[in-house]
Design an enzyme around this catalytic site. Structure first.
Site, PDB file in Angstrom:
ATOM      1  N   LYS A  13       0.728  -1.246  -0.205  1.00  0.00           N
ATOM      2  CA  LYS A  13       0.147  -0.131  -0.040  1.00  0.00           C
ATOM      3  C   LYS A  13       0.801   1.174  -0.003  1.00  0.00           C
ATOM      4  CE  LYS A  13      -2.229  -0.818   3.934  1.00  0.00           C
ATOM      5  NZ  LYS A  13      -1.755  -2.225   4.426  1.00  0.00           N
ATOM      6  N   ARG A  88      -9.540   0.643   8.579  1.00  0.00           N
ATOM      7  CA  ARG A  88      -9.288  -0.627   8.976  1.00  0.00           C
ATOM      8  C   ARG A  88     -10.164  -1.570   9.563  1.00  0.00           C
ATOM      9  NH1 ARG A  88      -3.242   0.240   8.572  1.00  0.00           N
ATOM     10  NH2 ARG A  88      -2.102  -1.618   9.262  1.00  0.00           N
ATOM     11  N   ARG A 127      11.713  -6.440   4.925  1.00  0.00           N
ATOM     12  CA  ARG A 127      11.486  -4.890   4.985  1.00  0.00           C
ATOM     13  C   ARG A 127      12.198  -4.219   5.995  1.00  0.00           C
ATOM     14  NH1 ARG A 127       5.431  -2.799   4.473  1.00  0.00           N
ATOM     15  NH2 ARG A 127       5.316  -2.642   6.669  1.00  0.00           N
ATOM     16  N   ARG A 161      11.268  -1.737  11.754  1.00  0.00           N
ATOM     17  CA  ARG A 161      10.266  -1.223  12.648  1.00  0.00           C
ATOM     18  C   ARG A 161      10.009  -1.907  13.826  1.00  0.00           C
ATOM     19  NH1 ARG A 161       5.290   0.001   8.567  1.00  0.00           N
ATOM     20  NH2 ARG A 161       4.424  -1.083  10.335  1.00  0.00           N
ATOM     21  N   ARG A 172      -0.180  -9.038  13.256  1.00  0.00           N
ATOM     22  CA  ARG A 172      -0.878  -8.091  12.432  1.00  0.00           C
ATOM     23  C   ARG A 172      -1.664  -8.646  11.173  1.00  0.00           C
ATOM     24  NH1 ARG A 172       4.424  -5.165  11.026  1.00  0.00           N
ATOM     25  NH2 ARG A 172       3.420  -4.084   9.400  1.00  0.00           N
TER      26      ARG A 172
HETATM   27  P1  ADP Z   1       0.920  -2.237   7.812  1.00  0.00           P
HETATM   28  O1  ADP Z   1      -0.163  -1.736   6.933  1.00  0.00           O
HETATM   29  O2  ADP Z   1       2.496  -2.654   7.379  1.00  0.00           O
HETATM   30  O3  ADP Z   1       0.404  -2.952   9.092  1.00  0.00           O
HETATM   31  P2  ADP Z   1       0.996   0.561   9.104  1.00  0.00           P
HETATM   32  O4  ADP Z   1       2.123   1.639   8.918  1.00  0.00           O
HETATM   33  O5  ADP Z   1      -0.284   1.063   8.159  1.00  0.00           O
HETATM   34  O6  ADP Z   1       1.294  -0.898   8.630  1.00  0.00           O
HETATM   35  O7  ADP Z   1       0.251   0.299  10.626  1.00  0.00           O
HETATM   36  C1  ADP Z   1       1.071   0.270  11.589  1.00  0.00           C
HETATM   37  C2  ADP Z   1       0.353   0.115  12.773  1.00  0.00           C
HETATM   38  O8  ADP Z   1      -0.194   1.471  13.198  1.00  0.00           O
HETATM   39  C3  ADP Z   1      -0.783  -1.093  12.711  1.00  0.00           C
HETATM   40  O9  ADP Z   1      -0.365  -2.052  13.200  1.00  0.00           O
HETATM   41  C4  ADP Z   1      -1.765  -0.562  13.972  1.00  0.00           C
HETATM   42  O10 ADP Z   1      -1.308  -0.789  14.950  1.00  0.00           O
HETATM   43  C5  ADP Z   1      -1.863   1.211  13.486  1.00  0.00           C
HETATM   44  N1  ADP Z   1      -2.836   1.568  12.780  1.00  0.00           N
HETATM   45  C6  ADP Z   1      -2.131   2.317  11.454  1.00  0.00           C
HETATM   46  N2  ADP Z   1      -3.717   2.454  10.680  1.00  0.00           N
HETATM   47  C7  ADP Z   1      -4.566   2.199  11.706  1.00  0.00           C
HETATM   48  C8  ADP Z   1      -6.141   2.422  11.522  1.00  0.00           C
HETATM   49  N3  ADP Z   1      -6.638   3.008  10.507  1.00  0.00           N
HETATM   50  N4  ADP Z   1      -6.729   1.955  12.694  1.00  0.00           N
HETATM   51  C9  ADP Z   1      -6.112   1.569  13.616  1.00  0.00           C
HETATM   52  N5  ADP Z   1      -4.712   1.178  13.890  1.00  0.00           N
HETATM   53  C10 ADP Z   1      -4.160   1.559  13.031  1.00  0.00           C
END
Ligand code: ADP
Ligand code: ZN
Length: 214
Positions: A13, A88, A127, A161, A172
């Site tokens: 994404k 999400r 990554r 990370r 996740r």
């Molecule tokens: P990835 O898509 O690789 O899991 P992100 O950078 O999008 O990583 O998200 C990292 C973390 O941030 C998630 O595991 C969650 O804890 C939090 N997060 C990000 N976006 C949201 C969202 N829309 N709702 C709830 N938690 C979120």
């Protein structure tokens, strides 16, 4: 453009969103990036979010909605936006729907990036990310190593990370299946879902552009 990128962690994404911003000046809005910068800045929001993030759990909907309500009304969103990692949960999707109709904004479509689980798992464990908050360039120890462990764009150290330990990654992916995957049906029922079976990020970007123009 006004689109949502939906897909498992590691589906690409972020990479797709970055490439799409060059297309028409739409801004990438990554809730993950915003949250990580709040964590680094040590804000109250960041302190609260960090525990959830490190475990691979979702940050509560109310926190995310408050953050996004402000973000989507900033002037740079007028040209368009690419939502990366939001919504999400079904609740976030419903709240976003209400917010957008209040702002009289319509989405072009929701792009569902479908990537096989093995690919996603492999990508996440290999990554690495630039530690500079303003950069966050993505590397990969197999396919795109950072020379000398330093970012090619800005020279900052390239790191793994906090939520990219194996346990957190598996959690996740599980969270994605339980909480986020139901959005595929939610948006399919609304008639705005488009599937992109992702081979490479570059090809997905081309296919999304064709869909926007078509
Ligand atoms: P990835 O898509 O690789 O899991 P992100 O950078 O999008 O990583 O998200 C990292 C973390 O941030 C998630 O595991 C969650 O804890 C939090 N997060 C990000 N976006 C949201 C969202 N829309 N709702 C709830 N938690 C979120
Ligand atoms: Zn960098």
């Amino acid at each position: 453009m006004r689109i949502i990128l939906l897909g498992a962690p590691g589906a690409g994404k972020g990479t797709v969103a970055k490439l799409l911003t060059d297309f028409d000046g739409s801004v990438q809005i990554s809730t993950g990036d915003i949250l990580r910068s709040e964590v680094r800045a040590g804000t109250d929001l960041g302190k609260e979010a960090k525990e959830y993030m490190d475990r691979g759990d979702l940050v509560p909907d109310a926190i995310i909605m408050k953050m996004m309500e402000g973000r989507l009304q900033e002037p740079d969103c007028r040209k368009g936006f690419i939502l990366d990692g939001f919504p999400r949960t079904i609740q976030q999707a419903k709240n976003l729907g209400e917010l957008l109709s209040r702002l009289q904004v319509r989405l072009d479509f929701v792009a569902n990036l479908e990537v096989p689980r093995e690919v996603v798992l492999d990508r996440l464990t290999t990554r690495r990310t630039c530690s500079n908050p303003a950069c966050q360039e993505i590397y990969n120890i197999k396919t795109k190593p950072a020379p000398g462990g330093k970012c090619e764009k800005c020279g900052s150290p390239v790191v793994q990370r906090d939520d990219e330990t194996e346990a957190a990654i598996l959690h996740r992916l599980d969270t994605y299946t339980k909480k986020t995957a139901p959005l595929v049906d939610f948006y399919r029922k609304e008639g705005i879902l488009r599937d992109f079976v992702s081979v490479s990020s570059a090809e997905t970007v081309q296919a999304i552009k064709r869909e926007l123009l078509g």
